[in-house]
Every structure is written in C-alpha cells, then in structure tokens.
Design an enzyme around this catalytic site. Structure first.
Site, PDB file in Angstrom:
ATOM      1  N   ILE A  10     101.079 -88.470 -23.650  1.00 44.50           N
ATOM      2  CA  ILE A  10     100.879 -89.093 -22.326  1.00 44.50           C
ATOM      3  C   ILE A  10      99.806 -88.643 -21.557  1.00 44.50           C
ATOM      4  O   ILE A  10      98.919 -89.562 -21.110  1.00 44.50           O
ATOM      5  CB  ILE A  10     102.309 -88.793 -21.450  1.00 44.50           C
ATOM      6  CG1 ILE A  10     103.373 -89.352 -22.019  1.00 44.50           C
ATOM      7  CG2 ILE A  10     101.973 -89.543 -19.929  1.00 44.50           C
ATOM      8  CD1 ILE A  10     103.440 -90.771 -22.262  1.00 44.50           C
ATOM      9  N   ASP A  29      94.752 -78.217 -21.577  1.00 43.36           N
ATOM     10  CA  ASP A  29      95.729 -77.779 -22.537  1.00 43.36           C
ATOM     11  C   ASP A  29      95.695 -76.397 -22.813  1.00 43.36           C
ATOM     12  O   ASP A  29      94.628 -76.065 -23.123  1.00 43.36           O
ATOM     13  CB  ASP A  29      95.778 -78.788 -23.596  1.00 43.36           C
ATOM     14  CG  ASP A  29      97.270 -78.952 -24.433  1.00 43.36           C
ATOM     15  OD1 ASP A  29      97.901 -80.250 -24.306  1.00 43.36           O
ATOM     16  OD2 ASP A  29      97.744 -77.928 -24.703  1.00 43.36           O
ATOM     17  N   THR A  80     108.728 -81.978 -21.514  1.00 46.04           N
ATOM     18  CA  THR A  80     110.185 -81.691 -20.676  1.00 46.04           C
ATOM     19  C   THR A  80     111.199 -81.747 -21.934  1.00 46.04           C
ATOM     20  O   THR A  80     112.059 -82.504 -21.772  1.00 46.04           O
ATOM     21  CB  THR A  80     110.222 -82.508 -19.504  1.00 46.04           C
ATOM     22  OG1 THR A  80     110.275 -83.817 -19.805  1.00 46.04           O
ATOM     23  CG2 THR A  80     109.688 -82.284 -18.352  1.00 46.04           C
ATOM     24  N   THR A 116     108.412 -86.957 -17.621  1.00 46.64           N
ATOM     25  CA  THR A 116     109.835 -87.289 -17.381  1.00 46.64           C
ATOM     26  C   THR A 116     110.580 -86.221 -16.916  1.00 46.64           C
ATOM     27  O   THR A 116     110.711 -85.242 -17.721  1.00 46.64           O
ATOM     28  CB  THR A 116     110.258 -88.020 -18.456  1.00 46.64           C
ATOM     29  OG1 THR A 116     109.691 -89.035 -18.910  1.00 46.64           O
ATOM     30  CG2 THR A 116     111.701 -88.655 -18.135  1.00 46.64           C
ATOM     31  N   ARG A 143     105.227 -94.738 -18.150  1.00 48.53           N
ATOM     32  CA  ARG A 143     106.140 -95.601 -18.397  1.00 48.53           C
ATOM     33  C   ARG A 143     105.535 -96.285 -19.761  1.00 48.53           C
ATOM     34  O   ARG A 143     106.152 -97.477 -20.272  1.00 48.53           O
ATOM     35  CB  ARG A 143     105.946 -96.889 -17.337  1.00 48.53           C
ATOM     36  CG  ARG A 143     107.199 -97.070 -16.444  1.00 48.53           C
ATOM     37  CD  ARG A 143     107.062 -98.183 -15.788  1.00 48.53           C
ATOM     38  NE  ARG A 143     108.116 -98.168 -14.723  1.00 48.53           N
ATOM     39  CZ  ARG A 143     108.035 -98.940 -13.584  1.00 48.53           C
ATOM     40  NH1 ARG A 143     107.120-100.046 -13.226  1.00 48.53           N
ATOM     41  NH2 ARG A 143     108.979 -99.189 -12.785  1.00 48.53           N
ATOM     42  N   LYS A 195     112.971 -93.752 -13.030  1.00 49.74           N
ATOM     43  CA  LYS A 195     112.389 -93.574 -14.632  1.00 49.74           C
ATOM     44  C   LYS A 195     113.655 -93.425 -15.591  1.00 49.74           C
ATOM     45  O   LYS A 195     113.549 -93.995 -16.913  1.00 49.74           O
ATOM     46  CB  LYS A 195     111.271 -92.117 -14.430  1.00 49.74           C
ATOM     47  CG  LYS A 195     111.216 -91.600 -15.898  1.00 49.74           C
ATOM     48  CD  LYS A 195     110.525 -92.819 -16.826  1.00 49.74           C
ATOM     49  CE  LYS A 195     110.505 -92.221 -18.251  1.00 49.74           C
ATOM     50  NZ  LYS A 195     109.446 -92.739 -18.867  1.00 49.74           N
ATOM     51  N   ASN A 199     114.875 -96.066 -18.848  1.00 49.22           N
ATOM     52  CA  ASN A 199     115.410 -95.499 -20.272  1.00 49.22           C
ATOM     53  C   ASN A 199     116.817 -95.954 -20.562  1.00 49.22           C
ATOM     54  O   ASN A 199     116.978 -96.316 -21.740  1.00 49.22           O
ATOM     55  CB  ASN A 199     114.785 -94.224 -20.627  1.00 49.22           C
ATOM     56  CG  ASN A 199     113.116 -94.291 -20.905  1.00 49.22           C
ATOM     57  OD1 ASN A 199     112.540 -95.299 -20.895  1.00 49.22           O
ATOM     58  ND2 ASN A 199     112.516 -93.243 -21.219  1.00 49.22           N
ATOM     59  N   CYS A 249     112.514 -90.285 -25.701  1.00 48.60           N
ATOM     60  CA  CYS A 249     112.628 -90.584 -24.232  1.00 48.60           C
ATOM     61  C   CYS A 249     114.185 -91.438 -24.051  1.00 48.60           C
ATOM     62  O   CYS A 249     114.769 -90.880 -23.417  1.00 48.60           O
ATOM     63  CB  CYS A 249     111.765 -91.627 -23.698  1.00 48.60           C
ATOM     64  SG  CYS A 249     109.923 -91.187 -24.247  1.00 48.60           S
TER      65      CYS A 249
HETATM   66  N1  SAJ Z   1     115.027 -99.725 -31.091  1.00 46.32           N
HETATM   67  C1  SAJ Z   1     116.093-100.570 -31.708  1.00 46.32           C
HETATM   68  N2  SAJ Z   1     116.287-101.701 -31.268  1.00 46.32           N
HETATM   69  C2  SAJ Z   1     115.500-102.354 -30.396  1.00 46.32           C
HETATM   70  C3  SAJ Z   1     114.452-101.716 -29.714  1.00 46.32           C
HETATM   71  C4  SAJ Z   1     114.141-100.272 -30.118  1.00 46.32           C
HETATM   72  O1  SAJ Z   1     116.718 -99.750 -32.659  1.00 46.32           O
HETATM   73  O2  SAJ Z   1     115.671-103.505 -30.193  1.00 46.32           O
HETATM   74  C5  SAJ Z   1     114.666 -98.259 -31.307  1.00 46.32           C
HETATM   75  C6  SAJ Z   1     113.384 -97.924 -31.675  1.00 46.32           C
HETATM   76  O3  SAJ Z   1     113.224 -98.128 -33.268  1.00 46.32           O
HETATM   77  C7  SAJ Z   1     113.128 -96.277 -31.628  1.00 46.32           C
HETATM   78  C8  SAJ Z   1     113.878 -96.257 -30.230  1.00 46.32           C
HETATM   79  O4  SAJ Z   1     114.675 -97.428 -30.243  1.00 46.32           O
HETATM   80  O5  SAJ Z   1     113.856 -95.671 -32.579  1.00 46.32           O
HETATM   81  C9  SAJ Z   1     113.310 -96.217 -29.016  1.00 46.32           C
HETATM   82  O6  SAJ Z   1     111.736 -97.143 -29.007  1.00 46.32           O
HETATM   83  P1  SAJ Z   1     111.382 -97.987 -27.851  1.00 46.32           P
HETATM   84  O7  SAJ Z   1     110.118 -98.849 -28.560  1.00 46.32           O
HETATM   85  O8  SAJ Z   1     112.493 -98.719 -27.530  1.00 46.32           O
HETATM   86  O9  SAJ Z   1     110.956 -97.312 -26.808  1.00 46.32           O
HETATM   87  P2  SAJ Z   1     110.033 -95.721 -26.775  1.00 46.32           P
HETATM   88  O10 SAJ Z   1     110.972 -94.618 -26.882  1.00 46.32           O
HETATM   89  O11 SAJ Z   1     109.001 -95.627 -27.692  1.00 46.32           O
HETATM   90  O12 SAJ Z   1     109.600 -95.820 -25.226  1.00 46.32           O
HETATM   91  C10 SAJ Z   1     110.448 -96.048 -24.211  1.00 46.32           C
HETATM   92  C11 SAJ Z   1     110.048 -97.172 -23.441  1.00 46.32           C
HETATM   93  N3  SAJ Z   1     110.947 -97.426 -22.340  1.00 46.32           N
HETATM   94  C12 SAJ Z   1     111.331 -98.676 -22.288  1.00 46.32           C
HETATM   95  O13 SAJ Z   1     111.134 -99.654 -22.658  1.00 46.32           O
HETATM   96  C13 SAJ Z   1     112.440 -98.644 -20.913  1.00 46.32           C
HETATM   97  C14 SAJ Z   1     108.569 -96.804 -22.900  1.00 46.32           C
HETATM   98  O14 SAJ Z   1     108.542 -97.678 -21.666  1.00 46.32           O
HETATM   99  C15 SAJ Z   1     108.745 -95.344 -21.972  1.00 46.32           C
HETATM  100  O15 SAJ Z   1     107.530 -94.784 -21.474  1.00 46.32           O
HETATM  101  C16 SAJ Z   1     109.278 -94.224 -23.076  1.00 46.32           C
HETATM  102  O16 SAJ Z   1     110.247 -94.626 -23.554  1.00 46.32           O
HETATM  103  C17 SAJ Z   1     109.058 -93.115 -22.356  1.00 46.32           C
HETATM  104  O17 SAJ Z   1     108.030 -92.257 -22.695  1.00 46.32           O
HETATM  105  O18 SAJ Z   1     110.005 -92.640 -21.366  1.00 46.32           O
END
Ligand code: SAJ
Length: 401
Positions: A10, A29, A80, A116, A143, A195, A199, A249
């Site tokens: 980030i 860093d 975190t 976060t 985000r 936040k 998630n 996250c």
């Molecule tokens: N996944 C599924 N099915 C889906 C969508 C995702 O199985 O339909 C899985 C993905 O393969 C992965 C996990 O969920 O293993 C999470 O992936 P993601 O693409 O949904 O999200 P992250 O963890 O990469 O990022 C999230 C995001 N939060 C939301 O969409 C609400 C991002 O905006 C945040 O900034 C990030 O968490 C964070 O750092 O908090």
C-alpha cells in the site's frame, strides 16, 4: 513535504502516486534492502502500472530512506498483522511508527494512518503515544485492490476520519492531488469501522457463493448456471465460489468484529467459517475425483496457483497454502506438485518453475488461481483430469467445485 512510512503493497504505490502528482515525498521503510532496491531504480513487487508510476515519481524527485524525516505530514502504511489465536489486530508496527514520528516531527504535524486497523485501535493504542503532544491524528484507510491498485488509487472514493474537520479537509486536499473519487470526511471511529465493514461485506458475499457451491455439489446441480441466471435479477449479484478466501484483508478483517463483538457478530462468524472450510472442501473433491479416475498416487496431482488470487504475486493466506498445510496435518501431502508462474522462488516442496515441466509431471491438474497464463493456454490441459475451482476451464469432462 510528506513522509510515507512503510513502502509495502500500500505504502509504495501511495507514495509514488503523490510524487507523480507533484507532491514532495520521502518514502521511509526500516527494511534497508527494500530501500536500496528502490534507490537502485527497481520496484519491489509486480503490479499493473507500478513500474510506469515509479518512473514518473522518480522523475518528480521522490526520495527513499530508512530514516524518518521531520515534516508536517506523515502517512503510515505499515502492516497490521493479526494474532491468529486471539483474532485481534496487532497494532505494534503502527504504534512503533507513530513513536518514531513523535521523535522527529514538529508541533501540529498531521499523522495519517492508512493501515487497516480494528475499530477502536487509534483510541486504544495510538492516542496514548501522542498524549500531551500537539499532533493531529487522522485515519484514511486504503481501499485499493491488488491487481488494479494504480487505477483504483486514482478512481476509488476514500474515507478520511479526523478529530477536527479542518484537519480532515486539509488531508482531503492533499489526497485530491491524485484522487478523482469522492473523498468523505468523517470521524476516526467511523472511518475505522467503515473499512472493516467493507471487507466483511465482501467476505459474507463470497461465503454465500461458496455455501451455494457446497449445496449444489451435494445435490448435483450446476452452481455456476444457477448464479448466472439468478444474477439476471436486477437486485441480485452473487459473487463467484472459489477454493477459499486469501489475502491479508478479507480473510482477516471480519475476525476483528467477531473478536470485539462475540455473540453479536453471528453472520460474520458463519461466513468466516464457510470460507475457511473451502480448502478442505477442495481436498475432498480431489480425493473423490482421484478415486473416480482410479488414481492412487497423489504425486501425479498438480496444484496450479500459489497466490491468493489471479495475476498477483502475493501468497498471504492463499487457499493453496491452506490446502498444503491441511495435507501436512493429515500426513497426506507427500509428493503433490505445485506451480505458479508468479512465484519464482521455492516456497513449498515439489514446486515447479515452468508450466511445461509441471504438466509433464502430473495427470491431474487442480486449477486454484485463474492467472492469465493458464487462461490463455487452456488447451494445454487436454488429456488431463482437471478440477477447476475458478470456473475458467471449459474443456470436456472438467470437474468443478
Ligand atoms: N474471491 C472469491 N470469489 C469472489 C471474489 C473473491 O473466492 O467472487 C476470493 C479471491 O480469490 C481472494 C479473496 O477472495 O482469495 C479476496 O480477493 P478480493 O479480490 O476480493 O479482495 P482483496 O483481498 O484482494 O482486496 C480487498 C478489497 N476489498 C473489497 O473489495 C471490499 C480491496 O478493496 C481492499 O483494499 C483490500 O481488500 C484491503 O487491503 O483491505
């Protein structure tokens, strides 16, 4: 001038974005090797558009250092971690960063926490560190989604939580240097909670899709066809089932609410359990499909994908690693093969570094991550037994979740 503390997933893109838009930035860093890599002109992880952004930021004079600098604006984007046993956030890196800032910053400096944190963390752990000092605390949770970070940094809306709305507006003006989305100013607790809620919302929705996959599997229905049709309803938008939820996250933040509100966070807890059960569900599918195909040697099975999702190199909490850990616990891992084009160093046993060699070594492929590499070469899987957990392979006879 701003000092961005923590140059990870980030902090680095954020620092680069500010610099590329004309803000004077020093990125700090404590990891000297990481800082040296950046000073030498190289980025430290793969992300769409990051290298170009890096060049622009360097042209604009961004500096990297392992020391904190004295300035009136800090942005803290340190990790975190959370304690797996207690399910509580460990704010120690944030607290240490703020302590270090206190040692160098002038009166009236603004300290923006982007990391976060669970609701209440600033009051409980950060305020005591700045007690008695004339310092303004702000929470501006990130985000952005890995895989599309640079675009989202620019276009997503943001939340700025501040004690004093004038300070909130000042920070808003700073982020407006590059952020084209709406920037909402609120208080710190609301920003912290929002936040985590975002998630958690996604976790619950993924859990619903995963639970549907299990229900459909138990009664031989096609979950993908059902979701496809249901999603034609104007108010239905079901996500995709998968092998589990990884990343740092979505699989972590909901636990903050479960930990802080036991007895109240019921759906949230159920969703976490469903998503956490998926790697074992996939293992059971592998076992059954092997039996059906008279396969007994797990050494002829290959897991495609080690990262937590497609086209990123981040393996934190990945479903594949969860599966391998589970196999180790049950002493049935043995020789299972693993390959991921984004993971170039050896991190697990029997790991391959070329798709050709991997495919030669296995009769059954389990697709766990939908990297573009495999989507573009699906025909290479012809003749193999394929378990597709991501709904990306449409060859005849493919098995699904
Ligand atoms: N996944 C599924 N099915 C889906 C969508 C995702 O199985 O339909 C899985 C993905 O393969 C992965 C996990 O969920 O293993 C999470 O992936 P993601 O693409 O949904 O999200 P992250 O963890 O990469 O990022 C999230 C995001 N939060 C939301 O969409 C609400 C991002 O905006 C945040 O900034 C990030 O968490 C964070 O750092 O908090």
């Amino acid at each position: 001038m701003i000092n961005v503390i923590g140059l990870g997933y980030i902090g680095l893109p954020t620092a680069l974005m500010f610099a590329a838009h004309g803000v004077e930035v020093t990125g700090t860093d404590y990891n000297k090797a990481l800082v040296d890599t950046l000073i030498a002109g190289r980025t430290t992880f793969d992300e769409d558009g990051l290298d170009e952004l890096f060049c622009r930021a360097v042209e604009q004079g961004i500096r990297f250092s392992h020391e904190y600098v004295s300035t009136d604006m800090y942005i803290v984007a340190v990790p975190t971690p959370y304690d797996k046993a207690s399910k509580k956030v460990d704010a120690e890196y944030v607290v240490q960063a703020v302590r270090n800032i206190m040692a160098v910053c002038p009166k009236d400096a603004v300290v923006v926490i982007e990391s976060t944190i669970s609701p209440g963390t600033i009051d409980k752990y950060v305020r005591p560190v700045v007690e008695g000092k004339e310092i303004h605390l702000v929470h501006a949770p990130e985000r952005i989604i890995p895989g599309n970070m640079v675009y989202e940094l620019k276009h997503n809306s943001r939340t700025i939580g501040a004690d004093d709305s004038k300070i909130g507006e000042k920070v808003k003006a700073l982020y407006s240097s590059f952020c084209e989305g709406e920037i909402v100013v609120t208080d710190i607790r609301t920003a912290e909670m929002t936040k985590v809620v975002e998630n958690t919302f996604r976790d619950i929705n993924i859990a619903f899709a995963n639970e549907l996959a299990k229900i459909c599997r138990s009664d031989n229905m096609d979950v993908y066809e059902i979701i496809r049709i249901a999603n034609k309803h104007p108010r239905v938008n079901i996500l995709s089932p998968g092998p589990g939820v990884g990343g740092h996250c979505i699989s972590v933040d909901p636990w903050f609410l479960v930990g802080d509100y036991p007895g109240l966070a019921n759906i949230i807890l159920a969703a976490r359990k469903i998503n956490d059960s998926m790697p074992d569900f996939v293992l059971e599918r592998i076992h059954n499909i092997m039996k059906e195909n008279h396969m007994s040697d797990v050494g002829r099975v290959g897991l495609y994908g080690l990262t937590y999702k497609e086209n990123v190199d981040d393996m934190r909490e990945s479903p594949t690693l969860q599966m391998l850990r589970s196999m180790d616990r049950h002493l049935c891992g043995g020789q299972i093969k693993v390959y991921d084009p984004y993971v170039t160093r050896d991190v697990v046993p029997n790991q391959y570094h070329s798709l050709d060699a991997f495919l030669e070594a296995v009769d059954m492929v389990v697709l766990l991550v939908g990297h573009d590499e495999i989507r573009e070469h699906m025909d290479r899987l012809k003749g193999k037994v394929v378990l597709d957990t991501r709904h990306i392979c449409f060859l005849d006879g493919v098995y699904r979740l």
